[in-house]
Design a protein around this motif. Structure first.
Motif, mmCIF file in Angstrom:
data_model
loop_
_atom_site.group_PDB
_atom_site.id
_atom_site.type_symbol
_atom_site.label_atom_id
_atom_site.label_comp_id
_atom_site.label_asym_id
_atom_site.label_seq_id
_atom_site.Cartn_x
_atom_site.Cartn_y
_atom_site.Cartn_z
ATOM 1 N N TYR A 79 0.837 -1.213 0.000
ATOM 2 C CA TYR A 79 0.000 0.000 0.000
ATOM 3 C C TYR A 79 0.857 1.242 0.000
ATOM 4 O O TYR A 79 1.895 1.285 0.662
ATOM 5 C CB TYR A 79 -0.892 0.026 1.245
ATOM 6 N N ASP A 80 0.396 2.283 -0.703
ATOM 7 C CA ASP A 80 1.029 3.594 -0.653
ATOM 8 C C ASP A 80 0.455 4.311 0.569
ATOM 9 O O ASP A 80 -0.738 4.619 0.610
ATOM 10 C CB ASP A 80 0.677 4.358 -1.937
ATOM 11 N N PRO A 81 1.295 4.564 1.612
ATOM 12 C CA PRO A 81 0.757 5.119 2.872
ATOM 13 C C PRO A 81 0.033 6.454 2.702
ATOM 14 O O PRO A 81 -0.967 6.719 3.368
ATOM 15 C CB PRO A 81 1.984 5.276 3.781
ATOM 16 N N LEU A 82 0.530 7.307 1.776
ATOM 17 C CA LEU A 82 -0.108 8.619 1.568
ATOM 18 C C LEU A 82 -1.530 8.461 1.040
ATOM 19 O O LEU A 82 -2.465 9.137 1.499
ATOM 20 C CB LEU A 82 0.707 9.470 0.587
ATOM 21 N N LEU A 83 -1.706 7.557 0.076
ATOM 22 C CA LEU A 83 -3.039 7.334 -0.493
ATOM 23 C C LEU A 83 -3.965 6.667 0.522
ATOM 24 O O LEU A 83 -5.162 6.957 0.559
ATOM 25 C CB LEU A 83 -2.951 6.496 -1.769
ATOM 26 N N VAL A 84 -3.416 5.792 1.355
ATOM 27 C CA VAL A 84 -4.221 5.161 2.418
ATOM 28 C C VAL A 84 -4.718 6.242 3.370
ATOM 29 O O VAL A 84 -5.903 6.292 3.719
ATOM 30 C CB VAL A 84 -3.404 4.092 3.187
ATOM 31 N N ALA A 85 -3.802 7.148 3.787
ATOM 32 C CA ALA A 85 -4.178 8.236 4.701
ATOM 33 C C ALA A 85 -5.243 9.119 4.051
ATOM 34 O O ALA A 85 -6.237 9.495 4.688
ATOM 35 C CB ALA A 85 -2.945 9.062 5.065
ATOM 36 N N ALA A 86 -5.067 9.420 2.754
ATOM 37 C CA ALA A 86 -6.048 10.251 2.036
ATOM 38 C C ALA A 86 -7.412 9.572 2.027
ATOM 39 O O ALA A 86 -8.443 10.219 2.235
ATOM 40 C CB ALA A 86 -5.571 10.498 0.602
ATOM 41 N N SER A 87 -7.439 8.245 1.829
ATOM 42 C CA SER A 87 -8.721 7.530 1.775
ATOM 43 C C SER A 87 -9.429 7.586 3.130
ATOM 44 O O SER A 87 -10.651 7.701 3.192
ATOM 45 C CB SER A 87 -8.516 6.085 1.318
ATOM 46 N N VAL A 88 -8.663 7.523 4.224
ATOM 47 C CA VAL A 88 -9.265 7.590 5.569
ATOM 48 C C VAL A 88 -9.837 8.990 5.818
ATOM 49 O O VAL A 88 -10.950 9.140 6.345
ATOM 50 C CB VAL A 88 -8.235 7.215 6.668
ATOM 51 N N VAL A 89 -9.098 10.022 5.410
ATOM 52 C CA VAL A 89 -9.576 11.409 5.571
ATOM 53 C C VAL A 89 -10.872 11.609 4.776
ATOM 54 O O VAL A 89 -11.852 12.170 5.281
ATOM 55 C CB VAL A 89 -8.493 12.431 5.119
ATOM 56 N N ILE A 90 -10.898 11.105 3.527
ATOM 57 C CA ILE A 90 -12.105 11.217 2.693
ATOM 58 C C ILE A 90 -13.283 10.544 3.404
ATOM 59 O O ILE A 90 -14.389 11.085 3.460
ATOM 60 C CB ILE A 90 -11.889 10.570 1.297
ATOM 61 N N ALA A 91 -13.033 9.358 3.972
ATOM 62 C CA ALA A 91 -14.103 8.604 4.653
ATOM 63 C C ALA A 91 -14.668 9.390 5.838
ATOM 64 O O ALA A 91 -15.884 9.481 6.012
ATOM 65 C CB ALA A 91 -13.579 7.252 5.122
ATOM 66 N N VAL A 92 -13.785 9.990 6.651
ATOM 67 C CA VAL A 92 -14.227 10.726 7.850
ATOM 68 C C VAL A 92 -14.988 11.997 7.454
ATOM 69 O O VAL A 92 -16.065 12.286 7.997
ATOM 70 C CB VAL A 92 -13.024 11.065 8.772
#
Length: 257
Positions: free
Chosen positions: A141-154
């Motif tokens: 996993y690309d950590p930056l994109l994972v973090a972005a996906s969590v922010v989008i979800a919240v």
């Protein structure tokens, strides 16, 4: 590296998954609005229905989208217990967020807490669902994109709950649902673009069930649940309608002489 294909069936799976997310969101928002107009066990039941609708919508969206996911050079299988767990996590965590909103005295704090909880529920469901993948190779996993996906979800969950509290007209509920569906879908595909797969060719049989054996029937069943619940909610009278019919049935009081 394996080539990832996110739409092996063309536009069918992205569009269908978006529709499922919108239906779940619309039903969840409608039930949340009903819950706020009710009390006691009725409020609790509406909130439970809202949580199951949003949770089911998100899960069905994810796995309908996953039906279109393929990796060149390997088959894909799904770990059944982990996949079921991801559905339960979606419902429980979204439930916690919805109940925080339904029973809190302080609306602002409820929104932040509910949005954070529900968003993390969406993200944890997604990554648990991804952890259920079985293929010949390793997933990174690309950590930056994972973090972005969590922010989008919240952010998406907070906006959806805000809409549930403040939006009353059918048109506005529809717009809010379409936006929440878009947000859940964009979270999913952001999470999917974070994935890279290093293929390790092998002749061994993969453990788990294929998408068509397991995911497809489950998605169809949950989709049917969403449609039936939508029909039930659409047909059941609101608190205002019940009061109006009750007052219409009361005999008109005769004026005192």
């Amino acid at each position: 590296m394996g080539h990832l294909d996110h739409a092996t069936f063309g536009w069918l799976t992205p569009v269908l998954s978006y529709v499922m997310a919108c239906i779940g969101a619309a039903l969840g928002l409608r039930c949340t609005v009903r819950a706020l107009g009710a009390t006691g066990t009725s409020r609790r039941n509406w909130l439970l229905t809202a949580a199951s609708a949003i949770g089911t919508g998100i899960w069905t969206m994810h796995f309908v989208a996953m039906l279109g996911f393929g990796v060149s050079g390997t088959e894909i299988r799904y770990d059944v217990p982990l996949t079921i767990l991801s559905l339960l996590v979606a419902m429980i965590v979204v439930g916690a967020g919805v109940f925080a909103v339904g029973y809190s005295k302080d609306r602002g704090r409820a929104l932040l807490l509910g949005g954070l909880t529900t968003g993390l529920g969406v993200a944890s469901m997604h990554y648990l669902g991804m952890a259920a993948l079985r293929l010949h190779g390793t997933v990174r996993y690309d950590p930056l994109l994972v973090a972005a996906s969590v922010v989008i979800a919240v952010v998406a969950a907070t906006l959806a709950l805000w809409a549930g509290l403040n939006v009353k007209s059918p048109v506005a509920v529809t717009v809010a649902s379409l936006l929440m569906g878009a947000a859940v879908s964009s979270m999913h595909y952001t999470g999917m673009f974070a994935v890279s797969v290093r293929i390790a060719p092998s002749g061994e049989a993969l453990p788990g069930a294929s998408a068509m054996q397991f995911i497809f029937p489950l998605a169809v069943g949950l989709g049917a649940y969403l449609f039936l619940t939508s029909a039930f909610v659409a047909l059941s009278p609101t608190a205002g309608e019940r009061e109006a019919s009750a007052s219409a049935q009361r005999p008109a009081e005769t004026p005192a002489r």
